[in-house]
Design an enzyme around this catalytic site. Structure first.
Site, PDB file in Angstrom:
ATOM      1  CD  GLU A   1      -5.613  -1.217  -0.795  1.00  0.00           C
ATOM      2  OE1 GLU A   1      -5.238  -2.022   0.074  1.00  0.00           O
ATOM      3  OE2 GLU A   1      -6.621  -0.507  -0.670  1.00  0.00           O
TER       4      GLU A   1
ATOM      5  CG  ASP B   1      -1.952   1.111   1.185  1.00  0.00           C
ATOM      6  OD1 ASP B   1      -3.149   0.792   1.162  1.00  0.00           O
ATOM      7  OD2 ASP B   1      -1.555   2.293   1.161  1.00  0.00           O
TER       8      ASP B   1
END
Ligand code: TTP
Ligand code: MG
Length: 389
Positions: free
Chosen positions: A109, A14
């Protein structure tokens, strides 16, 4: 270790303060400053902010006026979605070079399945390489979680942000989870949290050992699944998105449409839905196809290839409407479909600078922002008749 054959290793990546980090990348003098990205498409809310701004309590989804109160000296920047999508593509390309199994979850992500990569140095070394490549090749910072499954990997990537690297082994999972609040489990929202609290369950450890009958009252048929998650068990596979060949939407009507205006309204609505899906996937296309199925099940399809990349609702609608005008709808239309094909991922900024484009972008983005927050059903273009699907 004996179990290594079946041991899965899932990596979750992420990006840190993604939109803000891209802005700082493009304007290095902003480095170290509180940078707040928002407005425009997000209708006066913070999309994200640099970690420097977070120290003042600013966060995503906060109204901009509140951010200005907390952090008046911050640098405020508008959202430049296409630039973030461009960087997102480069990040995803690194992932795809690393593993054949990449599941993109959002613009910043993804999960990567790193199982069985011992010959390439093992999952941990590969995960470090990915984080380093993002840093050196793209000059962006990512946080990484490495764990035996998706649930734990996502939890891990969030544990030491920014630029974290957290590995959770199967052995330590349960102990690590036990003291965490139940809300850390994906899918446990405010209301489930409240209900669990009534049974005295606030920590994941308590959830793991809770009476299944109680969990059924809160989670219904998902009770077993929740209990497994609480023990750190999750066997969901990493599913890589097949590259779509076209993006489309159809509607079948309860009552056949027999006049041009109601068909036109329906096509307008469908165009909006298709446009939204394209942009959500960061795709654009060259060809718009209109499908018309009549009450006698006769089906007509018409295609038009535009002279520029198509991803805006208005562009899709303009071409679809032209095709609709040439079709006699009097016999009764039971289904309409709109799709866009010859898809590609726009590498470059779209042709900006034209007034019309800018206006269209702002309009589409405002709608997209609402749809992202509240779901696709929030806005319907056109006033369709009775529809199914
Ligand atoms: P996140 O990954 O949730 O946030 P982030 O990358 O900015 O920060 P973090 O380091 O905590 O991961 O979301 C990714 C991007 O999505 C974010 O940069 C901006 C956008 N976004 C919004 O536009 N609105 C929102 O409410 C959220 C949460 C994100
Ligand atoms: Mg992020």
């Amino acid at each position: 270790m004996a179990a290594s054959f079946h041991q899965r290793w899932i990596m979750h990546v992420d990006m840190d303060a993604f939109y803000a980090s891209v802005e700082i990348l493009d304007n290095p003098e902003l480095k170290g400053l509180p940078v707040i990205v928002g407005g425009h498409s997000a209708r006066g809310v913070v999309s994200t902010c640099s970690y420097e701004a977070r120290r003042f309590g600013v966060h995503s989804a906060m109204p901009l006026f509140e951010a200005r109160r907390l952090c008046p000296h911050a640098v405020y920047l508008p959202v430049r979605m296409h630039r973030y999508a461009e960087m997102s593509e480069k990040i995803m390309a690194i992932f795809r070079e690393t593993s054949p199994l990449v599941e993109q979850l959002s613009i910043d992500e993804a999960f990567l399945d790193l199982t069985g990569m011992e010959r390439m140095g093992g999952a941990e070394a590969i995960a470090h390489q990915v984080q380093d490549r993002i840093q050196t090749e793209l000059k962006l910072s990512a946080s990484v979680g490495l764990a035996p499954n998706k649930f734990l990997a996502k939890l891990a990537s969030d544990m030491r942000k920014p630029h974290g690297f957290v590995r959770i082994t199967p052995e330590e999972a349960e102990e690590l989870l036990a003291p965490m609040p139940v809300g850390k489990i994906f899918g446990i929202g405010r209301s489930a949290e409240e209900k669990l609290k009534q049974f005295g369950i606030e920590r994941i450890g308590q959830l793991a050992s809770a009476d299944i009958a109680i969990l059924r009252r809160v989670f219904g048929i998902n009770a077993e699944q929740v209990k497994l998650l609480a023990r750190g068990l999750d066997d969901r596979p990493v599913v890589s998105g097949e590259e779509a060949k076209s993006v489309g939407k159809e509607n079948t009507f309860d009552t056949d449409l027999t006049d041009f205006q109601s068909c036109r309204h329906e096509v307008l609505d469908l165009s909006g839905q298709v446009g939204w899906r394209l942009r959500r996937e960061h795709l654009a296309g060259h060809t718009v196809t209109l499908k018309v199925k009549f009450s006698d099940f006769r089906t007509v399809t018409r295609s038009t290839t535009g002279d520029r990349p198509i991803s805006w609702d208005e562009d899709i609608f303009t071409l679809a409407e032209q095709m609709l005008r040439k079709i006699n709808v009097k016999p009764g239309v039971r289904l309409l479909g709109v799709s866009v094909s010859s898809l590609f991922r726009p590498e470059d900024e779209p042709v900006l600078g034209f007034e019309e484009d800018v206006r269209m972008q702002n309009r589409n983005r405002a709608v997209d922002a609402l749809k992202s927050r509240f779901g696709e059903g929030i806005i319907k273009r056109g006033v369709a008749g009775k529809t199914k699907n």
